[in-house]
Motif scaffolding. Structure first.
Motif, PDB file in Angstrom:
ATOM      1  N   TYR A  62      -8.323   2.671   7.949  1.00 37.03           N
ATOM      2  CA  TYR A  62      -8.315   1.318   7.386  1.00 37.03           C
ATOM      3  C   TYR A  62      -9.460   0.491   7.966  1.00 37.03           C
ATOM      4  CZ  TYR A  62      -5.857  -1.949   4.441  1.00 37.03           C
ATOM      5  OH  TYR A  62      -5.517  -2.764   3.412  1.00 37.03           O
TER       6      TYR A  62
ATOM      7  N   LEU B 149       0.839  -1.181   0.000  1.00 42.11           N
ATOM      8  CA  LEU B 149       0.000   0.000   0.000  1.00 42.11           C
ATOM      9  C   LEU B 149       0.878   1.236   0.000  1.00 42.11           C
ATOM     10  CD1 LEU B 149      -2.692  -1.163   2.525  1.00 42.11           C
ATOM     11  CD2 LEU B 149      -2.742  -1.279   0.055  1.00 42.11           C
TER      12      LEU B 149
ATOM     13  N   GLN C 126      -7.204  -8.037   2.237  1.00 42.40           N
ATOM     14  CA  GLN C 126      -6.464  -7.266   3.228  1.00 42.40           C
ATOM     15  C   GLN C 126      -7.327  -7.005   4.462  1.00 42.40           C
ATOM     16  OE1 GLN C 126      -5.245  -4.039   0.705  1.00 42.40           O
ATOM     17  NE2 GLN C 126      -3.312  -5.044   0.207  1.00 42.40           N
ATOM     18  N   CYS C 127      -8.589  -6.722   4.252  1.00 37.99           N
ATOM     19  CA  CYS C 127      -9.502  -6.517   5.381  1.00 37.99           C
ATOM     20  C   CYS C 127      -9.666  -7.800   6.200  1.00 37.99           C
ATOM     21  CB  CYS C 127     -10.857  -6.010   4.894  1.00 37.99           C
ATOM     22  SG  CYS C 127     -10.823  -4.287   4.349  1.00 37.99           S
TER      23      CYS C 127
ATOM     24  N   ARG D 234      -8.834   0.663  -4.243  1.00 39.00           N
ATOM     25  CA  ARG D 234      -8.105  -0.578  -4.479  1.00 39.00           C
ATOM     26  C   ARG D 234      -9.051  -1.595  -5.122  1.00 39.00           C
ATOM     27  NH1 ARG D 234      -3.486  -0.212  -3.228  1.00 39.00           N
ATOM     28  NH2 ARG D 234      -3.011  -2.395  -3.298  1.00 39.00           N
TER      29      ARG D 234
ATOM     30  N   LEU E 181      -7.940   4.005  -0.216  1.00 38.76           N
ATOM     31  CA  LEU E 181      -8.161   2.585   0.062  1.00 38.76           C
ATOM     32  C   LEU E 181      -9.350   2.045  -0.710  1.00 38.76           C
ATOM     33  CD1 LEU E 181      -7.488   2.602   3.897  1.00 38.76           C
ATOM     34  CD2 LEU E 181      -6.164   1.359   2.173  1.00 38.76           C
TER      35      LEU E 181
ATOM     36  N   CYS F 241     -12.697  -1.090   5.986  1.00 33.76           N
ATOM     37  CA  CYS F 241     -13.006  -2.526   6.069  1.00 33.76           C
ATOM     38  C   CYS F 241     -14.428  -2.757   6.557  1.00 33.76           C
ATOM     39  CB  CYS F 241     -11.988  -3.238   6.959  1.00 33.76           C
ATOM     40  SG  CYS F 241     -10.355  -3.375   6.192  1.00 33.76           S
TER      41      CYS F 241
ATOM     42  N   ASP G  47      -7.055   9.179   2.855  1.00 35.69           N
ATOM     43  CA  ASP G  47      -6.580   7.798   2.982  1.00 35.69           C
ATOM     44  C   ASP G  47      -7.720   6.812   2.743  1.00 35.69           C
ATOM     45  OD1 ASP G  47      -3.951   8.558   3.523  1.00 35.69           O
ATOM     46  OD2 ASP G  47      -4.213   8.453   5.701  1.00 35.69           O
ATOM     47  N   LYS G  48      -8.895   7.086   3.301  1.00 36.53           N
ATOM     48  CA  LYS G  48     -10.048   6.212   3.086  1.00 36.53           C
ATOM     49  C   LYS G  48     -10.406   6.137   1.603  1.00 36.53           C
ATOM     50  CE  LYS G  48     -12.787   6.789   7.295  1.00 36.53           C
ATOM     51  NZ  LYS G  48     -14.071   7.361   7.758  1.00 36.53           N
TER      52      LYS G  48
ATOM     53  N   LEU H 270      -8.741  -5.643  -1.618  1.00 32.73           N
ATOM     54  CA  LEU H 270      -9.145  -4.960  -0.392  1.00 32.73           C
ATOM     55  C   LEU H 270      -9.839  -5.928   0.567  1.00 32.73           C
ATOM     56  CD1 LEU H 270      -9.341  -2.379   1.263  1.00 32.73           C
ATOM     57  CD2 LEU H 270     -11.447  -1.825   0.012  1.00 32.73           C
TER      58      LEU H 270
END
Length: 181
Positions: free
Chosen positions: A65, A4, A149-150, A141, A138, A69, A134-135, A146
């Motif tokens: 993050y 990331l 990763q979540c 992606r 993310l 998620c 940042d959100k 995603l």
């Protein structure tokens, strides 16, 4: 797993989820401090301000993050929230200390109480704007990536690899002079 854009220092091997190039709040911190308190003040506090912003921003990066998620896997909200709260619990003292340091730095660069309140609010607003950015990054992606990763987020937050003194060791050492609290 793809890397990331934010988090652990460059060159750190991926542990899965949050290995990122060192873009984070160290860059944002310098310009945020400059915007709030003036360029000369930010330059005079340069390294300290950047390191403080890096650590201060880490909490909001983790929170962003977690929020993303939850938005893509709402049925896992409780698991994400519990893992995040465990992470916060491990970082309580550091986060409280960082809040005090940010407030002291902004206060030291302010002319009076009214100027301090305005400057602090501007700094905090800029940090919140960075969190929203940042959100949004993310969310852009690929969905499958995603989701994977979540899926890993709770285990990551519960493990030592997510601790600030590991993810931001250079900034942590610069501020606290030691590897761990």
């Amino acid at each position: 797993m793809p890397q990331l854009e934010r988090g652990a220092p460059r060159g750190r091997e991926s542990v899965g989820l949050l290995t990122m190039s060192k873009r984070n709040f160290s860059i944002a911190g310098a310009w945020l401090l400059a915007a709030v308190c003036g360029t000369a003040a930010a330059q005079s506090n340069g390294g300290y301000a950047a390191n403080l912003a890096t650590l201060y921003g880490e909490r909001f990066w983790i929170q962003a993050y977690k929020d993303v998620c939850i938005s893509v896997q709402p049925k896992s909200r409780r698991e994400y929230q519990q893992a995040y709260e465990e992470w916060l619990g491990r970082h309580d003292e550091v986060i409280e200390n960082l809040e005090l340091r940010v407030a002291a730095m902004v206060k030291g660069l302010s002319r009076d109480e009214a100027d301090y309140q305005r400057n602090y609010n501007q700094y905090h607003s800029a940090v919140m704007r960075q969190r929203e950015e940042d959100k949004n990054n993310l969310r852009q992606r690929p969905r499958g990536e995603l989701l994977e990763q979540c899926r890993q987020l709770p285990a990551y937050l519960r493990g030592p690899d997510s601790d600030m003194y590991n993810t931001q060791s250079q900034a942590f050492n610069a501020i606290y002079g030691r590897k761990q609290p």
